[in-house]
Design an enzyme around this catalytic site. Structure first.
Site, PDB file in Angstrom:
ATOM      1  N   LYS A  53       7.629  -5.458   6.577  1.00 12.40           N
ATOM      2  CA  LYS A  53       6.777  -4.337   7.013  1.00 12.40           C
ATOM      3  C   LYS A  53       5.433  -4.856   7.536  1.00 12.40           C
ATOM      4  O   LYS A  53       4.914  -4.391   8.542  1.00 12.40           O
ATOM      5  CB  LYS A  53       6.573  -3.344   5.846  1.00 12.40           C
ATOM      6  N   GLN A  97       5.547   0.102  -2.677  1.00 16.66           N
ATOM      7  CA  GLN A  97       6.950  -0.295  -2.628  1.00 16.66           C
ATOM      8  C   GLN A  97       7.641   0.058  -3.939  1.00 16.66           C
ATOM      9  O   GLN A  97       7.127  -0.200  -5.025  1.00 16.66           O
ATOM     10  CB  GLN A  97       7.064  -1.807  -2.339  1.00 16.66           C
ATOM     11  N   ASP A 120       5.110   7.164   3.651  1.00 11.63           N
ATOM     12  CA  ASP A 120       6.467   7.004   3.130  1.00 11.63           C
ATOM     13  C   ASP A 120       7.134   8.365   2.898  1.00 11.63           C
ATOM     14  O   ASP A 120       8.334   8.435   2.666  1.00 11.63           O
ATOM     15  CB  ASP A 120       6.405   6.257   1.784  1.00 11.63           C
TER      16      ASP A 120
HETATM   17  N1  GUN Z   1      12.288   1.006  -1.790  1.00 13.69           N
HETATM   18  C1  GUN Z   1      13.467   1.165  -1.139  1.00 13.69           C
HETATM   19  N2  GUN Z   1      13.259   1.824   0.021  1.00 13.69           N
HETATM   20  C2  GUN Z   1      11.938   2.096   0.091  1.00 13.69           C
HETATM   21  C3  GUN Z   1      11.133   2.752   1.056  1.00 13.69           C
HETATM   22  O1  GUN Z   1      11.574   3.248   2.091  1.00 13.69           O
HETATM   23  N3  GUN Z   1       9.804   2.803   0.752  1.00 13.69           N
HETATM   24  C4  GUN Z   1       9.298   2.306  -0.394  1.00 13.69           C
HETATM   25  N4  GUN Z   1       7.996   2.439  -0.606  1.00 13.69           N
HETATM   26  N5  GUN Z   1      10.018   1.697  -1.295  1.00 13.69           N
HETATM   27  C5  GUN Z   1      11.340   1.589  -1.066  1.00 13.69           C
END
Ligand code: GUN
Length: 291
Positions: A53, A97, A120
Site C-alpha cells: 500500500k 491494518q 477503508d
Molecule cells: N486486512 C485484510 N484486508 C484488509 C483491508 O482491506 N484493510 C485493512 N485495513 N485490513 C485488512
C-alpha cells in the site's frame, strides 16, 4: 470454451494512473494527499500488504505516514495514535491494518477513525449507510469496491443478475453483498451453515468467492458462462516457489476456467484492486480538504 480472464492488475494500473493525475492536480492547488498506515504486531501478511500500500502511495503521489507498533502495544496506545492522526490536517485517510492483536478491541479502534478519513470504509457509520436505501457512505470498503469495479469495467451486467456471495465477513462478504443489492442484483449470501452450497452457487450469474479456503468452490458448482470473482488469497505448499509457498484463490481455478464466462486469476485479480481503491478513496478524501 475458456473463460475470459479478468485482468485486475491492468485495471488497477488504469485506476492508479487516474489517481496519479488527480494527485498531481491537487498538489498544484497546494494539497498533498496523505495516507496514514497503522500496523500493530508482526503478522507477516499484514506487513506485506502495508508495504504494498505504501509503495502504491509513492507511485501515485500520495504521501504516506507509516506507524508501526509492537504486538505488546496497549489498546490505549493504539487509540491515542489513531486519535492523533484523526486531528492531523496532513492526513486525509487512516488505514489500520487488520487483524489487530487479540488483546485490542478492533471495534474501539475502528470507531475512533473519523468517518471523513475512513478510507477503508470500516467505520460502522459507513457500513450502516451502505446497508440503507437512499444513503451514501463516505467511503466504501476497498476490496468490495474493487469487486464491483472489476464487474463494471469488464461489462458484467449486475442489474437484475442472480449473485451468490460465498462468505459473510465484515471486510468482504457482507459489504460486497450490500453493494450488489444496491445495484439491483438478487443476492444470496452463503456461509458454513448453508444447506446445499453447490446448488446455491449453480444459480449464480455472478459468483463472489470470499470464504478464505483454498480451492473451496468447485468447478462443477459454476453455472456455464457465469462471471466468477475470486477474493481468496490462500498460501499453499509449493516446493518449486521461493519460500515453498504460492497463493491460490478460493475457486478451483483451472477447471473453473473451462466453465465460467469470465474469471479473475489469483494473483492478479482482486488483490491489486484493493490497493487501487484505497488510493482512489484517499484521493477523494484529500480533494475535499482545503489547502
Ligand atoms: N486486512 C485484510 N484486508 C484488509 C483491508 O482491506 N484493510 C485493512 N485495513 N485490513 C485488512
Amino acid at each position: 470454451m475458456t473463460a475470459r480472464l479478468i485482468n485486475g492488475k491492468a485495471i488497477a494500473a488504469t485506476i492508479h494512473e487516474e489517481v496519479r493525475r488527480g494527485a498531481q492536480d491537487l498538489r498544484a492547488r497546494g494539497v498533498i494527499p496523505g495516507l496514514a498506515t497503522v500496523l500493530v504486531g508482526d503478522n507477516t501478511a499484514s506487513h506485506k500488504y502495508v508495504s504494498m500500500k505504501r509503495k502504491a502511495c509513492a507511485e501515485v503521489g500520495i504521501e504516506s505516514f507509516h506507524h508501526e507498533l509492537p504486538a505488546t502495544a496497549t489498546q490505549a496506545e493504539v487509540l491515542a495514535l489513531v486519535q492523533r492522526l484523526g486531528a492531523d490536517r496532513k492526513v486525509h485517510g487512516i488505514l489500520v491494518q487488520l487483524p489487530l492483536p487479540k488483546h485490542i478491541d478492533e471495534r474501539v479502534i475502528l470507531e475512533a477513525v473519523p468517518i471523513g478519513k475512513d478510507v477503508d470504509g470500516f467505520h460502522p457509520l459507513n457500513i450502516g449507510a451502505l446497508a440503507m436505501k437512499g444513503r451514501e457512505p463516505d467511503f466504501v470498503p476497498c476490496t468490495p469496491a474493487g469487486v464491483i469495479e472489476l464487474l463494471d469495467r469488464t461489462g458484467a451486467k449486475i442489474d437484475g443478475a442472480d449473485a451468490v456471495v460465498v462468505g459473510r465477513s465484515n471486510i468482504v462478504g457482507m459489504p460486497v453483498a450490500l453493494l450488489l443489492i444496491g445495484r439491483n442484483a438478487t443476492v444470496t449470501v452463503c456461509h458454513s451453515k448453508t444447506k446445499d452450497l453447490p446448488a446455491m452457487v449453480r444459480r449464480a450469474d455472478i459468483v463472489v468467492a470470499a470464504i478464505g479456503k483454498a480451492h473451496f468452490v468447485k468447478a462443477d458448482w459454476i453455472r456455464p458462462g457465469a462471471t466468477v470473482i475470486d477474493v481468496g488469497t490462500n498460501p499453499v505448499d509449493d516446493p518449486g516457489k521461493p519460500g515453498g509457498k504460492r497463493l491460490v484463490g478460493d475457486v478451483e481455478f483451472e477447471p473453473a476456467k473451462l466453465v465460467a464466462g469470465a474469471i479473475t486469476p489469483v494473483p492478479g485479480g482482486v488483490g491489486p484492486m484493493t490497493i487501487a481503491m484505497l488510493m482512489k478513496n484517499t484521493l477523494r478524501s484529500a480533494a475535499r480538504a482545503r489547502a
